[in-house]
Design a protein around this motif. Sequence first.
Motif, PDB file in Angstrom:
ATOM      1  N   VAL A  33      34.906  16.326  70.132  1.00  0.00           N
ATOM      2  CA  VAL A  33      35.304  17.582  70.759  1.00  0.00           C
ATOM      3  C   VAL A  33      35.680  17.251  72.199  1.00  0.00           C
ATOM      4  CG1 VAL A  33      34.549  19.855  71.557  1.00  0.00           C
ATOM      5  CG2 VAL A  33      33.823  19.019  69.320  1.00  0.00           C
ATOM      6  N   LEU A  34      36.907  17.661  72.579  1.00  0.00           N
ATOM      7  CA  LEU A  34      37.385  17.472  73.951  1.00  0.00           C
ATOM      8  C   LEU A  34      37.575  18.830  74.614  1.00  0.00           C
ATOM      9  CD1 LEU A  34      40.164  14.791  73.382  1.00  0.00           C
ATOM     10  CD2 LEU A  34      37.935  14.437  74.440  1.00  0.00           C
ATOM     11  N   GLU A  35      37.442  18.840  75.938  1.00  0.00           N
ATOM     12  CA  GLU A  35      37.756  20.031  76.706  1.00  0.00           C
ATOM     13  C   GLU A  35      39.273  20.112  76.853  1.00  0.00           C
ATOM     14  OE1 GLU A  35      34.957  18.127  79.682  1.00  0.00           O
ATOM     15  OE2 GLU A  35      34.895  20.240  80.232  1.00  0.00           O
ATOM     16  N   LYS A  36      39.739  21.191  77.413  1.00  0.00           N
ATOM     17  CA  LYS A  36      41.163  21.278  77.685  1.00  0.00           C
ATOM     18  C   LYS A  36      41.434  21.036  79.160  1.00  0.00           C
ATOM     19  CE  LYS A  36      41.078  26.215  78.176  1.00  0.00           C
ATOM     20  NZ  LYS A  36      41.588  27.490  77.865  1.00  0.00           N
TER      21      LYS A  36
ATOM     22  N   ARG B  34      25.002  16.495  83.083  1.00  0.00           N
ATOM     23  CA  ARG B  34      25.204  17.312  84.277  1.00  0.00           C
ATOM     24  C   ARG B  34      26.611  17.893  84.246  1.00  0.00           C
ATOM     25  NH1 ARG B  34      27.207  14.505  88.799  1.00  0.00           N
ATOM     26  NH2 ARG B  34      28.114  12.573  88.052  1.00  0.00           N
ATOM     27  N   ASN B  35      26.946  18.667  85.231  1.00  0.00           N
ATOM     28  CA  ASN B  35      28.239  19.331  85.307  1.00  0.00           C
ATOM     29  C   ASN B  35      28.527  20.093  84.012  1.00  0.00           C
ATOM     30  OD1 ASN B  35      28.578  18.293  87.915  1.00  0.00           O
ATOM     31  ND2 ASN B  35      29.485  16.424  87.130  1.00  0.00           N
ATOM     32  N   PHE B  36      29.716  19.910  83.432  1.00  0.00           N
ATOM     33  CA  PHE B  36      30.089  20.720  82.270  1.00  0.00           C
ATOM     34  C   PHE B  36      29.325  20.339  81.014  1.00  0.00           C
ATOM     35  CE2 PHE B  36      33.011  22.982  79.417  1.00  0.00           C
ATOM     36  CZ  PHE B  36      33.037  24.195  80.081  1.00  0.00           C
ATOM     37  N   ALA B  37      28.677  19.179  81.012  1.00  0.00           N
ATOM     38  CA  ALA B  37      27.848  18.806  79.853  1.00  0.00           C
ATOM     39  C   ALA B  37      26.754  19.844  79.628  1.00  0.00           C
ATOM     40  CB  ALA B  37      27.236  17.423  80.067  1.00  0.00           C
ATOM     41  N   ILE B  38      26.270  20.448  80.682  1.00  0.00           N
ATOM     42  CA  ILE B  38      25.233  21.474  80.561  1.00  0.00           C
ATOM     43  C   ILE B  38      25.756  22.650  79.728  1.00  0.00           C
ATOM     44  CG2 ILE B  38      23.829  23.131  81.865  1.00  0.00           C
ATOM     45  CD1 ILE B  38      23.730  20.945  84.104  1.00  0.00           C
ATOM     46  N   ASN B  39      27.037  23.010  79.919  1.00  0.00           N
ATOM     47  CA  ASN B  39      27.638  24.084  79.117  1.00  0.00           C
ATOM     48  C   ASN B  39      27.737  23.679  77.651  1.00  0.00           C
ATOM     49  OD1 ASN B  39      28.543  24.324  81.975  1.00  0.00           O
ATOM     50  ND2 ASN B  39      29.416  26.220  81.213  1.00  0.00           N
TER      51      ASN B  39
ATOM     52  N   PRO C 273      32.342  16.002  77.532  1.00  0.00           N
ATOM     53  CA  PRO C 273      32.558  16.774  78.756  1.00  0.00           C
ATOM     54  C   PRO C 273      32.608  15.845  79.968  1.00  0.00           C
ATOM     55  CG  PRO C 273      30.277  16.944  78.101  1.00  0.00           C
ATOM     56  CD  PRO C 273      30.973  16.123  77.051  1.00  0.00           C
ATOM     57  N   THR C 274      33.570  14.935  79.922  1.00  0.00           N
ATOM     58  CA  THR C 274      33.751  13.936  80.973  1.00  0.00           C
ATOM     59  C   THR C 274      35.060  14.239  81.690  1.00  0.00           C
ATOM     60  OG1 THR C 274      34.881  12.459  79.419  1.00  0.00           O
ATOM     61  CG2 THR C 274      32.493  12.185  79.643  1.00  0.00           C
ATOM     62  N   SER C 275      35.359  13.502  82.745  1.00  0.00           N
ATOM     63  CA  SER C 275      36.597  13.753  83.477  1.00  0.00           C
ATOM     64  C   SER C 275      37.799  13.533  82.557  1.00  0.00           C
ATOM     65  CB  SER C 275      36.678  12.867  84.715  1.00  0.00           C
ATOM     66  OG  SER C 275      36.584  11.509  84.355  1.00  0.00           O
ATOM     67  N   ILE C 276      38.800  14.348  82.734  1.00  0.00           N
ATOM     68  CA  ILE C 276      39.951  14.374  81.829  1.00  0.00           C
ATOM     69  C   ILE C 276      40.619  13.003  81.721  1.00  0.00           C
ATOM     70  CG2 ILE C 276      42.252  15.388  81.477  1.00  0.00           C
ATOM     71  CD1 ILE C 276      40.982  17.965  82.775  1.00  0.00           C
TER      72      ILE C 276
END
Length: 123
Positions: free
Chosen positions: A101-104, A13-18, A80-83
């Motif tokens: 792979v991490l988000e920024k 869910r959330n950004f994982a969908i992206n 894509p979890t909380s920072i």
Amino acid sequence: MMQPVRFAVVGVRNFAINHIASIRKLEQEGLAKLVGVVARSRGSNPELVDQLESEGVTIYPSLPALLEEGKGLVDVITLPTSIQTHAELATLCMEAGFDVVLEKPPVPTIDQLDSLIEVERKT
């Protein structure tokens, strides 16, 4: 011919969908394959979980399950979890032998970034 990179995504869910959508685009080009997702609660996004499962994507109940059962099946884990969870989770993944792979931003502090860079070097 190059084999597609096998991805697992932590979350549904959330950004994982992206992340899942981006991997799907890479699949269309033959560059990637979504092989697993972590869904701690199937109720978080039951339609997506059911769809992925019907497509042959493995549903893992936890990150530890993915790290144990995904060896040899998954090349890259996206987080894509909380920072604030990135440092701990990325360290676990890398120490278990997976690329990450991490988000920024990747982590909240420079000290955590330095620590992750050191884990990357060691693993």
